[in-house]
Design a protein around this motif. Structure first.
Motif, PDB file in Angstrom:
ATOM      1  N   TYR A  34      78.326  40.259  12.917  1.00  0.00           N
ATOM      2  CA  TYR A  34      78.499  41.652  13.333  1.00  0.00           C
ATOM      3  C   TYR A  34      79.497  42.462  12.492  1.00  0.00           C
ATOM      4  N   GLU A  35      80.147  41.826  11.529  1.00  0.00           N
ATOM      5  CA  GLU A  35      80.994  42.593  10.600  1.00  0.00           C
ATOM      6  C   GLU A  35      80.519  42.364   9.161  1.00  0.00           C
ATOM      7  N   ALA A  36      80.550  41.097   8.709  1.00  0.00           N
ATOM      8  CA  ALA A  36      80.136  40.803   7.338  1.00  0.00           C
ATOM      9  C   ALA A  36      78.671  41.187   7.116  1.00  0.00           C
ATOM     10  N   MET A  37      77.816  40.982   8.135  1.00  0.00           N
ATOM     11  CA  MET A  37      76.399  41.336   8.028  1.00  0.00           C
ATOM     12  C   MET A  37      76.203  42.833   7.778  1.00  0.00           C
ATOM     13  N   GLN A  38      77.155  43.647   8.206  1.00  0.00           N
ATOM     14  CA  GLN A  38      77.072  45.092   8.018  1.00  0.00           C
ATOM     15  C   GLN A  38      77.694  45.530   6.692  1.00  0.00           C
ATOM     16  N   LEU A  90      80.875  44.814   5.759  1.00  0.00           N
ATOM     17  CA  LEU A  90      82.325  44.992   5.856  1.00  0.00           C
ATOM     18  C   LEU A  90      83.036  43.914   5.047  1.00  0.00           C
TER      19      LEU A  90
END
Lengths: 384, 129
Positions: free
Chosen positions: A133-137, A139
Motif C-alpha cells: 500500500y505504499e511501495a506499490m504506489q 512511494l
C-alpha cells in the motif's frame, strides 16, 4: 536478570567502500571491538543488517561474518528490522547476556549499499515501508518523510529553512569524527539552496546512503572490569512498534512507537529526559529529528524544530544530539547506523569524544528507527 | 514479480474495497481484519466512495525500480471522506497547483510496469474533484 555492560567498541569509516565487501566491513568492525575488549572469542555473534538480500544478493549473513572472522562454530544470527537492524542486534545481545544464556556477545551492524544504482537503492529502502500500500504506489522512503515534513510545516507554521539547524549541527560535529563520511561545515544558505529530492525534502535534509560497520561487545557487568577500565553500563534496552504504513497511524505527527520505546527505556532505567546528557537520535531526515525529540519527551508537540532553532541541540545546549555527526554527516549505512550511534555514545561516556566531548557526560540515550517510525529501539547507557 | 501478488489486492486497487467494523461501524482501509478503533474482528467488506481531500503531498524526483519512466510524480496522503487515510499518486494535475485540503476523487490508472514484456499493474490514483 544480570546487569550488562559494553566492554569493547569498533567501527569502520563510513563511506563508499568500493574495495570492500559486506563480509570484510563486518569483520573489520568486529575485529576492532574484540581488540578493544582484549577478547579472542565470543559466545554469540548477532549481526544487524537491513539490505544484504536486495543490495548484495547475500543472506545468511550471521554465518557469513562468523566464518570470515574465523569464529568457526559460533552461534551467529542476522537480525533485520529495517533501519533499526543494528540496535535490534544489540537488543538481542542484551537479552542473551542479561538472561544468563551468554557471557560475551558481539553485536555487529553492517551495510553495503553503494554497489547498486540509485533506483535499486530506493527500491531496497522502500521495503521498510508497506509493500502493498505504499511501495506499490511508487512511494519511497524520502517521499514518505516528505509527507510527514509537509504536514508538520502546515500544522505548526514552520518554513523549510527552520529545519537547517539539524543539518548544520550534524556537519559541524562530523568535522571532529575521523570515522565520518562528510567532515565539512554546511551553511544555512547551502541548506536552503540544496537540490530537491521530494519537496519539501532536499539533499541536506536527507542522510546519505553509505557503506560501513560498527560493533559492540557485551558482557555481564560483574566481569566487565577484567577487560576494560571504562565499562559502560546498559541501563535500559527497549523496543516498541507502530504501524508500518503512515496512512494507518493514529496521529500522523506523533511517533507513537518512538514514544512507547522511550517510555519503556526511561521506566527501566528509572530516569527521565532531564537526566539525559546527550541523545543520539535517528536523523535519517531532519523531520525525523524533530519528531523524535518530541516523542522522547525532550520537546513538546510541534516544538522539536524550535528546540533546534534555539541552539539547544548543539554541544553545550540543553540536549546535544548527533554529537559525532549523526546519520546526516557521519553517514547512514542503514542496518549499521544504530550501532554507530551506540559506539559514539560509548565514546562520549568514556570521555573519548575529543573536541566534541559533552562535559561530564554520565547518561546517554540512543534511538534507532526502522521505517518511518515502525520499529523503534531505545538504549540508555551509563558511565560507571 | 508474480501475478498472484497483484491479483490478491485487485479489489483494493480497482475499487477501494476495505472493511466496516460490525462492532463500532468504523470504516477501514487498507483492510486489516482487526479494527484499529475497537480491536475486535472486522471482516465485512465495504466499498469506499473514492472521495476525499489531500492531507499531505510531495513531488518526488528519484523513483524506485519500476517507476523510473514516470518521475517526477506527485504522491499524497488522501483523507477519505469516510475517515481512513490512503497513500496514492495524484494525477491530472500540475504539481504546483496541489494544496493541502484540495478535494480529490479516485480514478484507475497504470501504476507501474515490470519491463517491456512484464506486467502492467493498474490501481487507484486521485485527481482534483
Amino acid at each position: 536478570m544480570r546487569d550488562v555492560s559494553i566492554i569493547g567498541i569498533g567501527q569502520t569509516i563510513v563511506g563508499e567502500h568500493w574495495d570492500k565487501s559486506l563480509r570484510e566491513l563486518g569483520y573489520y568492525a568486529l575485529a576492532a571491538a574484540l581488540k578493544d575488549a582484549k577478547l579472542a572469542r565470543v559466545d554469540a555473534l548477532y549481526v544487524g543488517n537491513a539490505h544484504s538480500g536486495a543490495l548484495s544478493d547475500q543472506e545468511n549473513v550471521g554465518a557469513m561474518i562468523a566464518d570470515f572472522a574465523g569464529l568457526r562454530g559460533v552461534e551467529a544470527l542476522k537480525i533485520e528490522a529495517a533501519g533499526a537492524s543494528a540496535a535490534a542486534a544489540m537488543r538481542l545481545g542484551y537479552i542473551a547476556v542479561a538472561g544468563g544464556l551468554c557471557d560475551f556477545v558481539a553485536c555487529v551492524g553492517v551495510e553495503k549499499m553503494t554497489d547498486q544504482q540509485p533506483s535499486t537503492q530506493e527500491s531496497a529502502l522502500a521495503m521498510s515501508a508497506d509493500g502493498d500500500y505504499e511501495a506499490m504506489q511508487g512511494l519511497t522512503t524520502v517521499s514518505l518523510n516528505a509527507l510527514l515534513m509537509r504536514r508538520y510545516m502546515h500544522e505548526y507554521g514552520y518554513t523549510k529553512a527552520d529545519f537547517a539547524p539539524f543539518a548544520v549541527n550534524a556537519h559541524a560535529n562530523a568535522i571532529n569524527n575521523p570515522f565520518a563520511m562528510y567532515r565539512m561545515n554546511i551553511s544555512p544558505k547551502q541548506f536552503a539552496e540544496a537540490k530537491p529530492l521530494a519537496d519539501p525534502i532536499s539533499m541536506f535534509d536527507s542522510s546519505p546512503v553509505a557503506d560501513g560497520a560498527a560493533c559492540v561487545i557485551l558482557a555481564p557487568s560483574a566481569l566487565a572490569r577484567e577487560f576494560t577500565d571504562r565499562p559502560v553500563r546498559v541501563r535500559a534496552s527497549a523496543v516498541a512498534t507502530d504501524t508500518v504504513g503512515l496512512h494507518d497511524r493514529r496521529d500522523l505527527l506523533s511517533l507513537d512507537g518512538a514514544a512507547w520505546s522511550a517510555q519503556k527505556a526511561f521506566a527501566a532505567a528509572g530516569v527521565n529526559p532531564n537526566d539525559i546528557d546527550l541523545f543520539e537520535l535517528h536523523d535519517g531526515f531532519t523531520i525525523m529529528s524533530a519528531l523524535s525529540l518530541e516523542a522522547a519527551g525532550f520537546a513538546a508537540r510541534g516544538k522539536g524544530v524550535e528546540l533546534a532553532l534555539n541552539g539547544e541541540i548543539r554541544l553545550g545546549g540543553r540536549i546535544p544530539i548527533t554529537t559525532m555527526g549523526g546519520m546526516k554527516a557521519r553517514g547512514n549505512p542503514a542496518g549499521a547506523s544504530g550501532l554507530y550511534q551506540i559506539v559514539e555514545a560509548v565514546e562520549q561516556l568514556r570521555g573519548e569524544a575529543g573536541a566534541n566531548q559533552v562535559a561530564n557526560a554520565r547518561l546517554a540515550m540512543t534511538q534507532n528507527i526502522g521505517g518511518s517510525g515502525a520499529t523503534v529501539v531505545t538504549s540508555i547507557l551509563e558511565r560507571i | 514479480m508474480e501475478v498472484a501478488r497483484f491479483w490478491r489486492t485487485n479489489k483494493q486497487r480497482y475499487q477501494l474495497v476495505g472493511e466496516e467494523c460490525p462492532h463500532c461501524k468504523g470504516k477501514i482501509f487498507p483492510p486489516r481484519d482487526i479494527c484499529p478503533t475497537c480491536d475486535k474482528e472486522a471482516k465485512v467488506p465495504y466499498v469506499f466512495s473514492g472521495k476525499g481531500e489531500v492531507f499531505s503531498f510531495s513531488t518526488l524526483h528519484q523513483a524506485p525500480a519500476g517507476f523510473e519512466r514516470y518521475a517526477p510524480y506527485t504522491v499524497a496522503l488522501v483523507k477519505l471522506s469516510e475517515g481512513p487515510m490512503v497513500t496514492a499518486q495524484l494525477t491530472d494535475v500540475d504539481a504546483n497547483d496541489v494544496k493541502i485540503g484540495m478535494p480529490v476523487e479516485m480514478v484507475t490508472r497504470v501504476l507501474r510496469e515490470d519491463g517491456e514484456r512484464g506486467m502492467l499493474v493498474y490501481g487507484y490514483k486521485f485527481r482534483p474533484a
